[in-house]
Write an enzyme that holds these catalytic residues in place. Structure first.
Site, short mmCIF file in Angstrom:
data_model
loop_
_atom_site.label_atom_id
_atom_site.label_comp_id
_atom_site.label_asym_id
_atom_site.label_seq_id
_atom_site.Cartn_x
_atom_site.Cartn_y
_atom_site.Cartn_z
N GLU A 290 0.81 -1.21 0.00
CA GLU A 290 0.00 0.00 0.00
C GLU A 290 0.85 1.28 0.00
O GLU A 290 0.71 2.12 -0.90
CB GLU A 290 -0.96 0.01 1.19
CG GLU A 290 -1.83 1.25 1.29
CD GLU A 290 -2.83 1.32 0.15
OE1 GLU A 290 -2.62 2.15 -0.77
OE2 GLU A 290 -3.78 0.53 0.15
N ASP A 294 1.25 4.06 -3.09
CA ASP A 294 0.86 5.45 -2.88
C ASP A 294 2.01 6.41 -3.19
O ASP A 294 1.83 7.41 -3.89
CB ASP A 294 0.41 5.67 -1.43
CG ASP A 294 -0.87 4.93 -1.09
OD1 ASP A 294 -1.57 4.50 -2.02
OD2 ASP A 294 -1.15 4.76 0.11
N SER A 545 -6.96 2.03 -4.18
CA SER A 545 -5.74 2.46 -3.50
C SER A 545 -4.77 3.10 -4.49
O SER A 545 -3.97 3.95 -4.10
CB SER A 545 -5.03 1.25 -2.85
OG SER A 545 -5.78 0.73 -1.79
#
Length: 630
Positions: A290, A294, A545
């Site tokens: 994650e 990002d 995400s």
């Protein structure tokens, strides 16, 4: 059912006599239900009644003044037709405007915002005409809660909610076979981050391969994001992560060498909140996928010239929650607008061995102009009271000119982890009712869904994208808690008239088809086949995400355009993007759907739809439109 108010006064309810001393007797205020839970959330089970002699730290959140006007206040500074567009409020003005009224304070307490009192379980049960039970989660976490509680009618309208009570907003740990329980970095019921389909060979990827592998250059081509920032000192972009989720610098550098050479030697600016740091104890895709996703894409799209703040929340033992983050960027939230509760949020200092020993972060962090978050709850994980109070905090940040972005989720009309609602309000994978996510349903944030390249499509095609139907499905639908905001009435009303009526018949009772609830997502961006570096290799990754930090980067560049011309950041964008002025600034997505809960979900259609929202952003159009505003 009521009980003698003498017992209230005997242990100083709210720390005072609550003017209830004078209410004892025939004029005593009757009791009313304040909050009620209809079912136990999934993975929790009843253990036993809580021991009456145990100590219970009760916290009463006081009702905020002017909170019913917060949507109007936000619209006033965010709608392009408003003469006050861009006239944002200061943090102190915001805090004062929504502080409890003098009547509430005089009635309940000389302190402001929260009333704290330690009582025995037996006293708490008498106090609120309830029963406290002990519940256990499948992970081993134990939690104290009740099913319903009551307050005197004269007091109820001064109180937002009580903790602990009907909430199950607990941080859930994760346990491996030989692994101690830890917080997975997800506020809510478990980590449900990006998905991967396996490893990837990255040699000589070209733009004509964007239908199979997405790179920063693919996204620049899709959304026209060819821009060299010039106001980087004044501008800011932040990405929130929750420990033990942990960014890996060596992976960023591997990614930079292959796809974004201006990031070579660069790293995000670590902003530690409550002991947050780059933990290395737990590794692999489940712990770094994650944050790596990002940061690798967020940083690439704003270029190496623009610093990016990484808000790392919580130590590796306690972890963190949305409240912990909001505490850090708004000091008034620590003691008034949400506060921290031992049964819900991480509490610092952390006495555990190796825990963070500093005080909790409280107003210590200046929020960035744009903040991207790829975590979420299911709306049903929270009570309406609790969700509304947190949602109001996002509105307050919007009043200060901050853009808050949240992913919509990856499970179509189902909630995080693929659970749906049952008729009794519980959540399960076998449920048949659509399960909206939060904060995506909060009307004061921008919810981001996911698209994908059509098979064999080119980035140069008039419309190369559709709703994501590979590995993940863009979450979308209608809130069960929040009313439709004014800015969304026309767009959603059109969809309801043209398409919604058919779904109301086809999925009768499965979703909130009233047409009067907040609809999501607001917009979308590509969320499929991203090439990211994890543990020294490249993986293909999918999820909202991915789309959320991409939108965050694009809006950060819009802010750069405005700031370079002496204007303020764009702030809360929803009233603008739904306005007629911005018609055509998003590329409409009309193919694909978002199945879940045993159905095909909704279809992407002309105009706004509950799969991809208004569509995908077009930077040249958006930057020109926002540049035209004061």
């Amino acid at each position: 059912m009521c009980f003698p108010l003498v017992s209230f006064v005997s242990f100083a309810f709210f720390g005072l006599n609550l003017v209830l001393v004078g209410s004892v007797g025939p004029t005593a205020s009757p009791y009313v239900v304040h909050e009620k839970r209809t079912a136990i959330p999934p993975d929790w089970s009843f253990v036993r009644r809580h021991r009456g002699s145990s100590t219970l730290p009760l916290r009463f959140a006081l009702k905020q003044r002017n909170i019913e006007k917060i949507g109007d206040f936000l619209l006033d500074v965010s709608h392009p037709d408003s003469p006050n567009y861009g006239n944002y409020w200061s943090p102190s003005d915001t805090a004062y405007k929504f502080s409890p009224s003098s009547d509430t304070i005089d009635t309940l307490s000389p302190s402001r915002g929260w009333i704290n009192v330690d009582v025995s379980v037996e006293e708490a049960e008498q106090l609120m005409n309830t029963e406290y039970n002990l519940y256990k989660h499948a992970s081993g976490t134990e939690y104290v809660a009740c099913e319903v509680y009551h307050l005197p009618k004269d007091v109820s309208h001064h109180v937002d909610f009580v903790l602990p009570s009907v909430q199950f907003d607990a941080r859930i740990g994760r346990r491996g076979v030989n692994q101690p329980r830890i917080n997975i970095g997800q506020p809510g019921n478990g980590f449900d981050g990006p998905k991967t389909s396996g490893s990837l060979q990255t040699s000589d990827l070209q733009l004509d391969q964007c239908d199979t592998v997405i790179t920063p250059e693919c996204l620049r081509a899709l959304y026209g994001l060819y821009y060299d920032p010039v106001a980087t000192e004044e501008n800011s972009f932040g990405i929130a992560e929750y420990t033990p989720q942990s960014f890996v610098q060596s992976d960023l550098q591997l990614f930079a060498k292959n796809f974004s050479t201006d990031l070579i030697g660069k790293s995000p600016v670590l902003v530690s909140i409550d002991g947050g740091y780059y933990q290395t104890q737990y590794t692999g895709f489940n712990y770094s996928g994650e944050p790596n996703l990002d940061l690798q894409y967020g940083m690439s799209l704003v270029t190496g010239k623009q610093a990016v703040s990484l808000y790392q929340v919580g130590d590796v033992i306690e972890g963190g929650s949305f409240d912990n983050f909001l505490d850090a960027i708004d000091g008034s939230y620590c003691t008034f607008e949400g506060g921290d509760d031992p049964s819900i949020d991480a509490i610092y200092p952390d006495p555990a061995a190796g825990g963070y020993k500093g005080n909790e972060a409280c107003g210590t962090v200046k929020p960035a102009n744009v903040i991207s978050t790829s975590y979420g709850y299911n709306e049903a994980d929270l009570t309406p009271f609790y969700a509304a109070r947190q949602c109001a905090e996002y509105a307050k940040l919007g009043l200060q000119g901050i853009t808050m972005l949240y992913c919509s989720g990856d499970e179509g009309v189902a909630g995080f982890l693929g659970v749906c609602l049952n008729p009794n309000g519980t959540q399960s994978v076998s449920g048949t009712r659509f399960n909206p996510t939060f904060p995506a349903t909060c009307p004061y944030i921008t919810s981001v869904g996911a698209t994908m390249m059509k098979p064999n499509a080119s980035v140069d095609d008039p419309q190369p994208e559709q709703a994501c139907e590979e590995v993940i499905y863009s979450s979308g639908g209608f809130s069960n808690y929040f009313a439709i905001p004014d800015y969304q009435v026309d767009a959603v009303g059109y969809w309801m008239d043209k398409y919604g009526k058919e779904y109301a018949v086809e999925y009768a009772g499965a979703w909130n088809s009233t047409g009067r609830s907040r609809a999501f997502p607001d917009i979308s961006a590509n969320g499929a086949n991203y090439a990211i570096a994890v543990d020294g290799e490249f993986l293909l990754v999918y999820g909202t995400s991915a789309s959320t930090p991409v939108v965050g980067a694009l809006l950060t560049m819009v802010n750069d355009v405005r700031i370079a011309h002496g204007k303020k950041p764009i702030g809360f964008i929803n009233p603008a993007i739904y306005s007629s002025m911005f018609a055509g600034a998003f590329k409409d997505i009309t193919e694909g759907d978002n199945p879940g809960c045993g159905t095909n979900g909704f279809n992407a259609t002309e105009g706004w739809d509950p799969v991809t929202g208004l569509g995908t952003p077009q930077f040249p159009l958006l930057s020109a439109l926002w540049q035209a505003l004061p």
